[in-house]
Design a protein around this motif. Structure first.
Motif, PDB file in Angstrom:
ATOM      1  N   CYS A 113       8.415  13.719 -12.668  1.00  0.00           N
ATOM      2  CA  CYS A 113       9.448  13.152 -11.825  1.00  0.00           C
ATOM      3  C   CYS A 113       9.194  13.579 -10.380  1.00  0.00           C
ATOM      4  O   CYS A 113       8.967  14.749 -10.093  1.00  0.00           O
ATOM      5  N   ILE A 114       9.159  12.602  -9.473  1.00  0.00           N
ATOM      6  CA  ILE A 114       8.946  12.924  -8.064  1.00  0.00           C
ATOM      7  C   ILE A 114      10.194  12.507  -7.316  1.00  0.00           C
ATOM      8  O   ILE A 114      10.615  11.350  -7.412  1.00  0.00           O
ATOM      9  N   ASP A 115      10.791  13.424  -6.610  1.00  0.00           N
ATOM     10  CA  ASP A 115      11.936  13.005  -5.799  1.00  0.00           C
ATOM     11  C   ASP A 115      11.747  13.428  -4.354  1.00  0.00           C
ATOM     12  O   ASP A 115      10.782  14.085  -3.986  1.00  0.00           O
ATOM     13  N   SER A 116      12.708  13.006  -3.544  1.00  0.00           N
ATOM     14  CA  SER A 116      12.554  13.201  -2.102  1.00  0.00           C
ATOM     15  C   SER A 116      12.699  14.671  -1.715  1.00  0.00           C
ATOM     16  O   SER A 116      12.276  15.069  -0.644  1.00  0.00           O
ATOM     17  N   LYS A 117      13.315  15.442  -2.584  1.00  0.00           N
ATOM     18  CA  LYS A 117      13.670  16.801  -2.146  1.00  0.00           C
ATOM     19  C   LYS A 117      12.519  17.784  -2.237  1.00  0.00           C
ATOM     20  O   LYS A 117      12.355  18.643  -1.391  1.00  0.00           O
ATOM     21  N   GLN A 118      11.704  17.674  -3.270  1.00  0.00           N
ATOM     22  CA  GLN A 118      10.663  18.703  -3.422  1.00  0.00           C
ATOM     23  C   GLN A 118       9.302  18.107  -3.723  1.00  0.00           C
ATOM     24  O   GLN A 118       9.183  17.022  -4.273  1.00  0.00           O
ATOM     25  N   LYS A 119       8.304  18.834  -3.366  1.00  0.00           N
ATOM     26  CA  LYS A 119       6.940  18.448  -3.660  1.00  0.00           C
ATOM     27  C   LYS A 119       6.715  18.623  -5.149  1.00  0.00           C
ATOM     28  O   LYS A 119       7.128  19.636  -5.713  1.00  0.00           O
ATOM     29  N   PRO A 120       6.103  17.650  -5.803  1.00  0.00           N
ATOM     30  CA  PRO A 120       5.898  17.810  -7.249  1.00  0.00           C
ATOM     31  C   PRO A 120       5.026  19.022  -7.539  1.00  0.00           C
ATOM     32  O   PRO A 120       4.091  19.318  -6.806  1.00  0.00           O
ATOM     33  N   LYS A 121       5.383  19.714  -8.600  1.00  0.00           N
ATOM     34  CA  LYS A 121       4.699  20.982  -8.862  1.00  0.00           C
ATOM     35  C   LYS A 121       3.293  20.745  -9.386  1.00  0.00           C
ATOM     36  O   LYS A 121       2.332  21.331  -8.935  1.00  0.00           O
ATOM     37  N   ASN A 122       3.207  19.835 -10.322  1.00  0.00           N
ATOM     38  CA  ASN A 122       1.918  19.655 -10.978  1.00  0.00           C
ATOM     39  C   ASN A 122       1.132  18.511 -10.351  1.00  0.00           C
ATOM     40  O   ASN A 122       0.739  17.556 -11.014  1.00  0.00           O
ATOM     41  N   LEU A 123       0.883  18.653  -9.059  1.00  0.00           N
ATOM     42  CA  LEU A 123       0.277  17.564  -8.302  1.00  0.00           C
ATOM     43  C   LEU A 123      -1.093  17.177  -8.854  1.00  0.00           C
ATOM     44  O   LEU A 123      -1.436  16.020  -8.981  1.00  0.00           O
ATOM     45  N   LYS A 124      -1.887  18.175  -9.192  1.00  0.00           N
ATOM     46  CA  LYS A 124      -3.244  17.929  -9.651  1.00  0.00           C
ATOM     47  C   LYS A 124      -3.253  17.119 -10.940  1.00  0.00           C
ATOM     48  O   LYS A 124      -4.015  16.178 -11.105  1.00  0.00           O
ATOM     49  N   GLN A 125      -2.361  17.507 -11.852  1.00  0.00           N
ATOM     50  CA  GLN A 125      -2.256  16.796 -13.119  1.00  0.00           C
ATOM     51  C   GLN A 125      -1.890  15.333 -12.865  1.00  0.00           C
ATOM     52  O   GLN A 125      -2.463  14.425 -13.467  1.00  0.00           O
ATOM     53  N   SER A 146       0.833  -1.204   0.000  1.00  0.00           N
ATOM     54  CA  SER A 146       0.000   0.000   0.000  1.00  0.00           C
ATOM     55  C   SER A 146       0.870   1.257   0.000  1.00  0.00           C
ATOM     56  O   SER A 146       0.554   2.229  -0.674  1.00  0.00           O
ATOM     57  N   THR A 147       1.963   1.216   0.736  1.00  0.00           N
ATOM     58  CA  THR A 147       2.897   2.344   0.738  1.00  0.00           C
ATOM     59  C   THR A 147       3.417   2.576  -0.674  1.00  0.00           C
ATOM     60  O   THR A 147       3.503   3.711  -1.153  1.00  0.00           O
ATOM     61  N   LEU A 148       3.759   1.490  -1.326  1.00  0.00           N
ATOM     62  CA  LEU A 148       4.288   1.583  -2.688  1.00  0.00           C
ATOM     63  C   LEU A 148       3.292   2.273  -3.619  1.00  0.00           C
ATOM     64  O   LEU A 148       3.640   3.228  -4.315  1.00  0.00           O
ATOM     65  N   VAL A 149       2.054   1.812  -3.610  1.00  0.00           N
ATOM     66  CA  VAL A 149       1.100   2.376  -4.570  1.00  0.00           C
ATOM     67  C   VAL A 149       0.743   3.821  -4.241  1.00  0.00           C
ATOM     68  O   VAL A 149       0.411   4.588  -5.140  1.00  0.00           O
ATOM     69  N   GLN A 150       0.831   4.193  -2.973  1.00  0.00           N
ATOM     70  CA  GLN A 150       0.506   5.584  -2.636  1.00  0.00           C
ATOM     71  C   GLN A 150       1.572   6.570  -3.108  1.00  0.00           C
ATOM     72  O   GLN A 150       1.344   7.770  -3.120  1.00  0.00           O
ATOM     73  N   HIS A 151       2.727   6.039  -3.514  1.00  0.00           N
ATOM     74  CA  HIS A 151       3.740   6.919  -4.110  1.00  0.00           C
ATOM     75  C   HIS A 151       3.354   7.312  -5.532  1.00  0.00           C
ATOM     76  O   HIS A 151       3.802   8.323  -6.046  1.00  0.00           O
ATOM     77  N   LEU A 152       2.529   6.475  -6.162  1.00  0.00           N
ATOM     78  CA  LEU A 152       2.269   6.673  -7.585  1.00  0.00           C
ATOM     79  C   LEU A 152       1.529   7.964  -7.874  1.00  0.00           C
ATOM     80  O   LEU A 152       1.683   8.537  -8.951  1.00  0.00           O
ATOM     81  N   ASN A 153       0.691   8.448  -6.944  1.00  0.00           N
ATOM     82  CA  ASN A 153       0.086   9.765  -7.197  1.00  0.00           C
ATOM     83  C   ASN A 153       0.495  10.766  -6.132  1.00  0.00           C
ATOM     84  O   ASN A 153      -0.219  11.702  -5.823  1.00  0.00           O
ATOM     85  N   ALA A 154       1.675  10.525  -5.571  1.00  0.00           N
ATOM     86  CA  ALA A 154       2.328  11.481  -4.668  1.00  0.00           C
ATOM     87  C   ALA A 154       1.516  11.753  -3.400  1.00  0.00           C
ATOM     88  O   ALA A 154       1.622  12.820  -2.819  1.00  0.00           O
ATOM     89  N   LEU A 155       0.718  10.792  -2.971  1.00  0.00           N
ATOM     90  CA  LEU A 155       0.098  10.921  -1.644  1.00  0.00           C
ATOM     91  C   LEU A 155       1.188  10.766  -0.601  1.00  0.00           C
ATOM     92  O   LEU A 155       1.167  11.391   0.443  1.00  0.00           O
ATOM     93  N   LEU A 156       2.146   9.899  -0.922  1.00  0.00           N
ATOM     94  CA  LEU A 156       3.341   9.773  -0.105  1.00  0.00           C
ATOM     95  C   LEU A 156       4.520  10.138  -0.990  1.00  0.00           C
ATOM     96  O   LEU A 156       4.525   9.830  -2.182  1.00  0.00           O
TER      97      LEU A 156
END
Lengths: 274, 286
Positions: B70-82, B47-57
């Motif tokens: 691209c989602i990395d540990s350093k910054q919150k993805p900009k286009n979260l809604k998309q 479940s942790t793994l799949v929650q990374h797929l839309n940046a919930l985690l």
């Protein structure tokens, strides 16, 4: 949600942890009454020292106690503003144009804040050192005498322990639903007011639905195991008062007596150094 | 590669005494247009793994590529809604996320949040509900009056109506009767085959993995144990045993026959092929 300090049990091993919950609740009540006696700063010094000693004995970190008081910061600012606006006694500390801040305003705020801090510290020590279940057992026992006037002590204790039991469950549920709705595009941080209201609605409705459902299932499960509210029940865990519990109560009574005597000014010595 | 995990770790409550490593250096790629099963024991980190797929985690370490983001540990993805629009995540027991007065409103909720106009959202919702097996007579009903299985269909329709290109489902068939579960799985296959969506399913049901999925990803204690094709996975009987997986009936039969001395190709995962293999073995020995 994991850094809430208020009301959290810390599983440590200390004298205070091992005390009888009834003694701890009793001591808390006595100290609370003592706090409400306007015995000036001397009285609060005494209570303060007692509370700090209790915290040390309970092996609690002061950062933990401090965190439990954080939610109060807002109150403090609010009180300060009101007092500055209303209280016009003492000498002027600060003059801004025609508006003056008086010393009493600050003093009265401080007075209330110290009271609140002491109360929060005492309750935090109680909840941090007593398992929620033991706490309800204690409450149940303390309410027993009131059964004479038909206070349902056992039911009250059961309600409290069920409520406590479901706090983590509901927090978990809330987080889950928040995530699920976030996946559906709910953005609690940004967005217009209408969107935010929708977002909160999308959280509250499912939460209520599942809470009621859970309550229903729980009631059935309890009935299935033969729970009948006002029947006499035996208990596995028996509480027993020991020497240290009586000492705790004795100290609390002494503090309360001291506060009353300051207030009535019947002490053989004077304590007006403040 | 629409989805790629590169050395992703996730630690819950990092820097506190309650810290817990849920994902430990995961490297994983998921091909576009496939149906991938994610399996593993309870608490293994699926479940942790799949929650990374839309940046919930967000990853504590490493980075992941989801579609063109691209989602990395350093910054919150900009286009979260998309991202959330493109990756539809269906949680376990999604019926608990229903809240609107009518089914049609609830299904429209997602698309409208992503900026779809009212009329188009309603149009889409109607179509999707039909695909999910709920006809027009349901539209104005309250979702709370439905049966459990129907509620779940509505909830899943609510995600499908967002028209995501990746569909992620966390145990979508848990608690459904076998027939309901079968229909549900067939719906996802249809989403994949007809609507060309990349589908990821977290599941415990090996029969479903065998019948409906192309790829298998095994997660064990936060590590990625294996990622391979379904055929390869069910051929490796030693791995199945090691993972304490109860194999599907066909595989059990195959292994039983093999242990009884039948010379059967261990890569057979299909009942028809197995029958043929048995027949030819019998003929061979007659």
């Amino acid at each position: 949600m994991n850094n809430i300090a208020l009301g959290r049990y810390l599983p440590l091993d200390s004298v205070i942890h091992r005390m009888d919950p009834r003694a701890k609740i009793g001591a808390m009540l006595l100290l609370m009454i003592a706090i409400f006696i306007p015995a000036g700063y001397t009285g609060y010094m005494v209570i303060g020292v007692a509370v700090v000693l209790a915290a040390l004995l309970a092996k609690l970190k002061f950062s933990f106690l401090w965190r439990s008081m954080k939610p109060m910061l807002f109150m403090l600012v609010f009180l300060l503003i009101i007092n500055i606006l209303i209280v016009k006694e003492g000498f002027v500390i600060l003059q801004i144009g025609s508006f003056a801040v008086y010393s009493e305003a600050i003093m009265q705020t401080l007075y209330i804040v110290i009271r609140l801090m002491l109360m929060i510290m005492i309750t935090t020590i109680l909840t941090a050192t007593t398992k929620p279940l033991d706490l309800t057992l204690g409450i149940e026992d303390l309410l027993k005498p009131f059964q004479v006037i038909h206070v349902p002590s056992h039911e009250i204790a059961m309600i409290i322990s069920l409520a406590l039991r479901f706090i983590p469950t509901l927090i978990e549920e809330t987080q889950r639903i928040m995530k699920a709705q976030a996946s559906r595009g709910v953005d609690m941080e940004e967005g217009s007011l209408k969107e935010k209201v929708m977002g909160i609605l999308s959280l509250i409705v499912p939460l209520f639905v599942s809470a009621f459902q859970r309550a229903d299932e729980l009631a059935n499960a309890m009935e299935a195991r033969g729970y009948i509210p006002n029947k006499k029940r035996t208990r596995y865990k028996q509480l027993k008062m020991a020497g240290k519990d009586y000492i705790l109560l004795l100290i609390s009574v002494c503090i309360l007596a001291f506060m009353i005597s300051i207030q009535l000014d019947i002490l053989p010595f004077t304590v007006d150094w403040i | 590669m629409p989805i790629a995990f590169k050395d992703v770790s996730h630690i819950y409550n990092a820097d506190s005494p309650f810290s817990y490593v849920a994902l430990d250096h995961i490297d994983l790629e998921i091909a576009e247009g496939s149906i991938t099963a994610i399996i593993g024991e309870t608490g293994s980190g699926k479940s942790t793994l799949v929650q990374h797929l839309n940046a919930l985690l967000l990853p504590t370490q490493g980075e992941l590529q989801v579609l063109d983001q691209c989602i990395d540990s350093k910054q919150k993805p900009k286009n979260l809604k998309q991202l959330r629009k493109n990756v539809g995540l269906v949680f376990q027991f999604p019926e608990y996320q229903l809240f609107e007065e009518t089914i049609i409103k609830d299904v429209c909720f997602g698309p409208k949040n992503f900026g779809v106009q009212e009329e188009e959202a309603i149009q889409r919702a109607k179509e999707i509900l039909k695909v999910c097996g709920l006809d027009d007579s349901y539209l104005e009903k309250s979702p709370f009056d439905l049966s459990g299985g129907q509620k779940r269909r509505v909830a899943i329709a609510g995600i499908l109506a967002m028209d995501p290109s990746v569909l992620v489902l966390d145990e979508p068939t848990a608690g459904l009767d076998p027939q309901g579960a079968k229909e549900m799985m067939e719906l996802f296959v249809q989403m994949n085959r007809v609507y060309h969506k990349t589908v990821l399913i977290v599941t415990h049901d090996m029969e479903h993995v065998l019948s409906y999925c192309d790829q298998v990803v095994v997660i064990r204690d936060g590590h990625m144990e294996r990622a391979c094709g379904v055929k390869e996975f069910f051929s490796d009987i030693r791995l199945l045993r090691e993972l304490r997986i109860n194999p599907p009936a066909v595989i059990q039969l195959r292994e039983r026959l093999r242990s009884e001395g039948f010379a059967i190709d261990p890569s057979i995962i299909d009942i028809k092929q197995l029958a043929e293999a048995v027949a030819s073995e019998v003929k061979h020995h007659e």
